[in-house]
Enzyme design. Structure first.
Site, PDB file in Angstrom:
ATOM      1  CG  ASP A   4      45.540  30.887  39.493  1.00 22.41           C
ATOM      2  OD1 ASP A   4      45.640  30.198  40.525  1.00 22.41           O
ATOM      3  OD2 ASP A   4      44.821  31.897  39.406  1.00 22.41           O
ATOM      4  CE  LYS A  51      41.458  30.987  38.832  1.00 20.66           C
ATOM      5  NZ  LYS A  51      41.033  31.658  40.057  1.00 20.66           N
TER       6      LYS A  51
HETATM    7  P1  ATP Z   1      44.676  36.868  38.648  1.00 22.07           P
HETATM    8  O1  ATP Z   1      43.738  36.437  39.728  1.00 22.07           O
HETATM    9  O2  ATP Z   1      45.737  35.850  38.334  1.00 22.07           O
HETATM   10  O3  ATP Z   1      45.207  38.253  38.798  1.00 22.07           O
HETATM   11  P2  ATP Z   1      42.366  36.991  36.932  1.00 22.07           P
HETATM   12  O4  ATP Z   1      41.954  35.642  36.583  1.00 22.07           O
HETATM   13  O5  ATP Z   1      41.535  37.688  37.950  1.00 22.07           O
HETATM   14  O6  ATP Z   1      43.867  36.950  37.317  1.00 22.07           O
HETATM   15  P3  ATP Z   1      43.173  37.883  34.297  1.00 22.07           P
HETATM   16  O7  ATP Z   1      42.110  37.847  33.255  1.00 22.07           O
HETATM   17  O8  ATP Z   1      44.265  36.898  34.241  1.00 22.07           O
HETATM   18  O9  ATP Z   1      42.429  37.921  35.690  1.00 22.07           O
HETATM   19  O10 ATP Z   1      43.755  39.370  34.293  1.00 22.07           O
HETATM   20  C1  ATP Z   1      44.607  39.843  35.318  1.00 22.07           C
HETATM   21  C2  ATP Z   1      45.567  40.852  34.723  1.00 22.07           C
HETATM   22  O11 ATP Z   1      46.480  40.147  33.875  1.00 22.07           O
HETATM   23  C3  ATP Z   1      44.897  41.922  33.864  1.00 22.07           C
HETATM   24  O12 ATP Z   1      45.132  43.152  34.454  1.00 22.07           O
HETATM   25  C4  ATP Z   1      45.574  41.823  32.518  1.00 22.07           C
HETATM   26  O13 ATP Z   1      46.013  43.076  32.032  1.00 22.07           O
HETATM   27  C5  ATP Z   1      46.793  40.911  32.734  1.00 22.07           C
HETATM   28  N1  ATP Z   1      47.013  39.976  31.619  1.00 22.07           N
HETATM   29  C6  ATP Z   1      48.207  39.650  31.097  1.00 22.07           C
HETATM   30  N2  ATP Z   1      48.067  38.771  30.112  1.00 22.07           N
HETATM   31  C7  ATP Z   1      46.769  38.502  29.981  1.00 22.07           C
HETATM   32  C8  ATP Z   1      46.020  37.663  29.121  1.00 22.07           C
HETATM   33  N3  ATP Z   1      46.602  36.897  28.172  1.00 22.07           N
HETATM   34  N4  ATP Z   1      44.689  37.611  29.293  1.00 22.07           N
HETATM   35  C9  ATP Z   1      44.104  38.344  30.270  1.00 22.07           C
HETATM   36  N5  ATP Z   1      44.761  39.175  31.097  1.00 22.07           N
HETATM   37  C10 ATP Z   1      46.088  39.267  30.964  1.00 22.07           C
END
Ligand code: ATP
Length: 301
Positions: free
Chosen positions: A137, A10
């Protein structure tokens, strides 16, 4: 039985927060869209065990209950007293900790898949309600269609597809902690955007109005930690993007162009500055198979 689903990333076209709830969660005013950069999530059921296993092709993501995909499976397994284990395999294409909802979209895909495999007959609203207990989210990612989001992430209002635009993503190497950025939101100093105008621009598929209304109040907070985001944004604009903005809590910056040739020029020009550069388009995930009452207007889960 096994099912594979696409779990798209997203982007936040609009991100604002009017106040913080007593439990610390921000009240959101967001517009998000889905893009054609996606993880692939495969779920295989295993009998004679209730074990949940997660495997990713990254080597560094958690494979245990810290993985949001694991949390999705265990929520459904417990709630519906399922005596079957699952193996979850995730092919990561979405950059991790990038502000693109990678973990949330994987969790949403697991919820959609297990709803089918275990024949739970939950509609998208019900799946989104369960998803909200994993991350704010996840409700959006269950639908993965352009939408306005309010509340703590649970109130979705469907919008239209974006007009046909090209989106360049640039993910700097450095990462930020979302929790840390959210703690630092300077509520008294925030310059709020016009949410109503931004929603109207998407509904009218009016790109100039959307460009004028886009905002992300977390951008300055993250720039204070990682000043290179401001440089990246400026580069996108200098190379010809109609608008450039950070998504989520960062650090990914995206630029929007109505012309493909200009977007390709930005991609080529950015490659010297940033390792991870992508050219994508906005799209809507097809979840029609799941629902009679898809995307009710102003639905509150
Ligand atoms: P958010 O803003 O919700 O924190 P994001 O979109 O910036 O998330 P993600 O890629 O979701 O980033 O990663 C955030 C954290 O979630 C990472 O530190 C990671 O270790 C953890 N995480 C847990 N499960 C997953 C997954 N299936 N894929 C990616 N990251 C994951």
């Amino acid at each position: 039985m096994e099912i594979i689903e696409k779990a798209p990333a997203k982007l936040n076209l609009f991100l604002d927060t009017p106040f913080r709830h007593p439990d610390g969660a921000p009240e959101w005013k967001m517009i998000m869209t889905t893009i054609d950069l996606a993880d692939y999530v495969k779920v295989v059921t295993v009998s004679n065990t209730k074990k949940i296993q997660v495997e990713t092709d990254t080597g560094f993501l958690p494979q245990d209950q810290k993985n949001l995909a694991f949390q999705a499976a265990i929520r459904l397994q417990k709630k519906f007293r399922i005596n079957q284990g699952v193996q979850i395999k995730i092919k990561k294409k979405i950059p991790v900790a990038a502000g693109m909802g990678g973990g949330s979209t994987d969790a949403a895909a697991v919820l959609r898949i297990l709803n089918r495999i275990w024949q739970l007959k939950l509609n998208l609203n019900q799946l989104a309600k369960i998803g909200l207990t994993i991350d704010s989210d996840v409700p959006f990612c269950i639908y993965s269609q352009t939408a306005a989001i309010t509340g703590k992430g649970e109130i979705l209002e469907p919008l239209r597809q974006l007009p046909p635009v090209w989106i360049v993503l640039a993910k700097p190497k450095a990462s930020v902690s979302t929790v840390n950025i959210l703690k630092k939101i300077p509520y008294r100093e925030l310059q709020h955007g016009d949410f109503v105008q931004a929603k109207a621009a998407v509904l009218k598929q009016n790109l100039p109005d959307l460009v004028g209304a886009m905002t992300n109040v977390l951008e300055q907070v993250t720039i204070n930690e990682l000043p290179q985001i401001a440089n990246l944004k400026q580069k996108m604009l200098d190379f010809g993007a109609d608008v450039a903005q950070m998504t989520g809590s960062g650090p990914t910056v995206f630029g929007i162009c109505s012309k493909l040739s200009r977007a390709q020029h930005i991609v080529n020009s950015l490659k010297g500055f940033c390792e991870q550069v992508y050219l994508v388009q906005s799209c809507h995930l097809n979840t029609d198979y799941l629902l009679p009452q898809k995307f009710e207007n102003h639905s509150q889960y």
